[in-house]
Motif scaffolding. Structure first.
Motif, PDB file in Angstrom:
ATOM      1  N   ASP A 309     -53.812   3.291 -12.813  1.00 24.52           N
ATOM      2  CA  ASP A 309     -54.509   1.701 -11.054  1.00 24.52           C
ATOM      3  C   ASP A 309     -55.318   2.029 -11.358  1.00 24.52           C
ATOM      4  N   THR A 312     -55.440  -2.267 -11.570  1.00 25.57           N
ATOM      5  CA  THR A 312     -55.433  -2.785  -9.708  1.00 25.57           C
ATOM      6  C   THR A 312     -56.504  -2.211  -8.683  1.00 25.57           C
ATOM      7  N   GLU A 313     -56.861  -1.333  -8.903  1.00 27.42           N
ATOM      8  CA  GLU A 313     -57.929  -0.962  -7.610  1.00 27.42           C
ATOM      9  C   GLU A 313     -59.408  -0.929  -8.012  1.00 27.42           C
ATOM     10  N   ARG A 315     -62.252  -2.197  -7.720  1.00 24.98           N
ATOM     11  CA  ARG A 315     -62.994  -3.407  -6.872  1.00 24.98           C
ATOM     12  C   ARG A 315     -64.498  -3.711  -7.117  1.00 24.98           C
ATOM     13  N   PHE A 321     -59.730  -5.838  -4.020  1.00 23.22           N
ATOM     14  CA  PHE A 321     -59.223  -5.372  -5.296  1.00 23.22           C
ATOM     15  C   PHE A 321     -58.988  -6.438  -6.596  1.00 23.22           C
TER      16      PHE A 321
END
Length: 391
Positions: A309, A312-313, A315, A321
Motif C-alpha cells: 500500500d 497505491t497510497e 500522494r 493518490f
C-alpha cells in the motif's frame, strides 16, 4: 573501522573520485591571509584564521583537522610577525587561534565517532534486511523476477514489507506481504512469516495448506509477543500467496489475505486479478478460516505485478493518490521492446519506483515495495542457452 575506511564509506566532498574536502578550509586560509596582508592596520583579520580548523572539523577527518589547526597557528605567527610591533594582534589572539584549533580537532573526533556509530547501525540494518529479504536470483525456478523496496525512513532501511520465491517439488510459490506497523516488531513478524513460507511452500502440496500454516504462524507469533508483555500482540499482515503450477503453464493459484490485488501487465494492457474477500493474516478466526484458493489465467507474455500500500497510497501535494493502473497501462507496449519476450519485471518495477517517487516528490508516507514476476518461456530459455554456448 579506520579513518581511511570511514572516509571511503562516508563519501565526503569528491571530484573525479578524489577527496577534496580539504579544499574549502585551505581556500578560506589563503583568503584570510591575503586580505590581512592587503588591508591597512585598521582592518586586521588574521584572528579569523581560527575559522579554518573550525570549518575543517565539519567536513574533514580528525588528522586533516589537526593539520589545519597546526597550519593555522603557524600561519598566524608568520603573518602577524610581518607587521610592525604596534600593529601585531599579540599573544591573546594567538591563544585564541591555538585553543580554537584544539577544540576543532576534538569536535572533529566526536563527529567522526558518531558517524562511525551511525554507519555501524546502518550496517546492522542492512544485514537485517538481507536476512529477512534474502537476495533472489533474477532468473530462478522457472521464473524471472525483480523487486524494489523503499523505506519510508531512508535511514532505517528495514520495515514490514516482504517478498520471497520458494521453489519445490510441487511447483514454485511466491509470497508478497506487508506487516501492520513499523520498527523491529514488524521486521520480526515478517521474518517469522517468511520462515514458515520457505518451509511450507517447499513441503506442502496444496496451496491451501500453505495458507493455513501462515495463519497459524501469525497467531503463534502474536501469542509469543503478548506473553513477553509487548503491546503489539494484535499485529496482523496483509499478503498474497501465489503458486505457479508446473502442470498448468497458463494459470496461477492465488490466496489473497486482504492485500492489494495483483495486476497482470502485458501487451494487451493491464488487468486486475481477483482480490478475493480474505482478511489479513492473524484475523482468519473472525470469518471462520483462511481465504479460498482461486485459480486465474496468466498468459505467457504477461508479468505479474504485486505492490504494497506504500505504492497505491502515495500522494502528491494535493493529496491525490498515485494512479498505479493508469501509470503502467502503457507498459505493455512500451516495455515489450525493452526486454525480449514480453514486459520485463526489471523495467516494470523501475517504472513503478520512478512513478511513485515522482508523484510523491520523494516524500514516502509508508514503506514501498513493488515486486514483478513472470514465467520464463521455453523459447527464451533455449535462446539464452544457445547464446551462452556460442560465447
Amino acid at each position: 573501522m579506520t579513518e581511511m575506511e570511514y572516509g571511503r564509506r562516508r563519501q565526503p566532498l569528491r571530484l573525479r573520485d578524489r577527496n577534496v574536502a580539504w579544499v574549502p578550509p585551505l581556500l578560506l586560509l589563503v583568503g584570510i591571509v591575503l586580505l590581512d596582508l592587503n588591508t591597512t592596520e585598521r582592518f586586521r583579520i588574521i584572528t579569523w584564521i581560527v575559522l579554518v580548523p573550525g570549518s575543517a572539523a565539519a567536513i574533514c577527518g580528525v588528522w586533516t583537522t589537526a593539520a589545519f589547526a597546526v597550519l593555522a597557528v603557524m600561519t598566524y605567527i608568520g603573518v602577524d610577525s610581518a607587521w610592525p610591533g604596534q600593529y601585531q594582534a599579540g599573544l591573546g589572539d594567538f591563544v585564541l587561534v591555538a585553543l580554537g584549533g584544539l577544540m576543532a580537532t576534538i569536535a572533529s573526533g566526536v563527529r567522526v565517532r558518531k558517524e562511525q556509530q551511525t554507519l555501524h547501525i546502518l550496517d546492522i540494518a542492512e544485514t537485517t534486511r538481507r536476512t529477512v529479504l534474502r537476495p533472489l536470483p533474477p532468473r530462478w525456478a522457472g521464473l524471472e523476477q525483480a523487486g524494489v523496496y523503499l523505506a519510508a525512513d531512508v535511514e532505517a532501511r528495514v520495515g514490514g514489507d516482504f517478498y520471497d520465491i520458494q521453489p519445490g517439488p510441487h511447483g514454485t510459490r511466491v509470497l508478497v506481504g506487508d506487516v501492520q506497523g513499523k520498527g523491529l516488531g514488524a521486521v520480526e513478524t515478517a521474518a517469522a512469516l517468511l520462515g514458515t513460507f520457505r518451509e511450507a511452500g517447499y513441503h506442502e502440496k496444496d496451496l491451501a495448506t500453505v495458507a493455513e500454516r501462515l495463519e497459524i504462524r501469525m497467531l503463534r507469533h502474536r501469542s509469543h509477543t503478548t506473553a513477553l508483555g509487548r503491546d503489539d500482540g494484535d499485529r496482523f499482515a496483509t499478503a498474497v500467496l501465489i503458486a505457479f503450477p508446473e502442470d498448468a503453464p497458463d494459470t496461477i493459484e492465488i490466496v489473497n489475505f486482504g492485500h492489494e490485488a495483483p495486476l497482470a501487465v502485458g501487451p494487451r494492457g493491464v488487468r486486475e486479478l481477483p482480490s478475493g474477500d480474505g482478511l489479513p493474516l492473524g484475523l482468519a478466526d473472525l470469518v471462520g478460516g483462511v481465504p479460498p484458493v482461486r485459480r486465474v489465467p496468466l498468459a505467457a507474455d504477461e508479468t505479474l505485478l504485486l505492490v504494497t500500500d506504500g505504492v497505491t497510497e502515495a500522494r502528491d501535494r494535493t493529496g491525490t493518490f498515485y494512479p498505479l493502473a493508469r501509470e503502467i497501462a502503457p507498459a505493455g507496449a512500451d516495455l515489450t521492446g525493452a526486454e525480449p519476450g514480453g514486459t520485463g519485471p526489471g523495467a516494470l518495477v523501475r517504472r513503478v519506483r520512478d512513478g511513485v517517487l515522482r508523484h510523491s516528490g520523494g516524500r514516502l508516507g509508508d514503506d514501498t515495495t513493488a515486486f514483478a514476476v513472470r514465467r520464463i518461456r521455453a523459447a527464451e530459455g533455449e535462446e539464452r542457452e544457445e547464446g551462452r554456448l556460442r560465447s
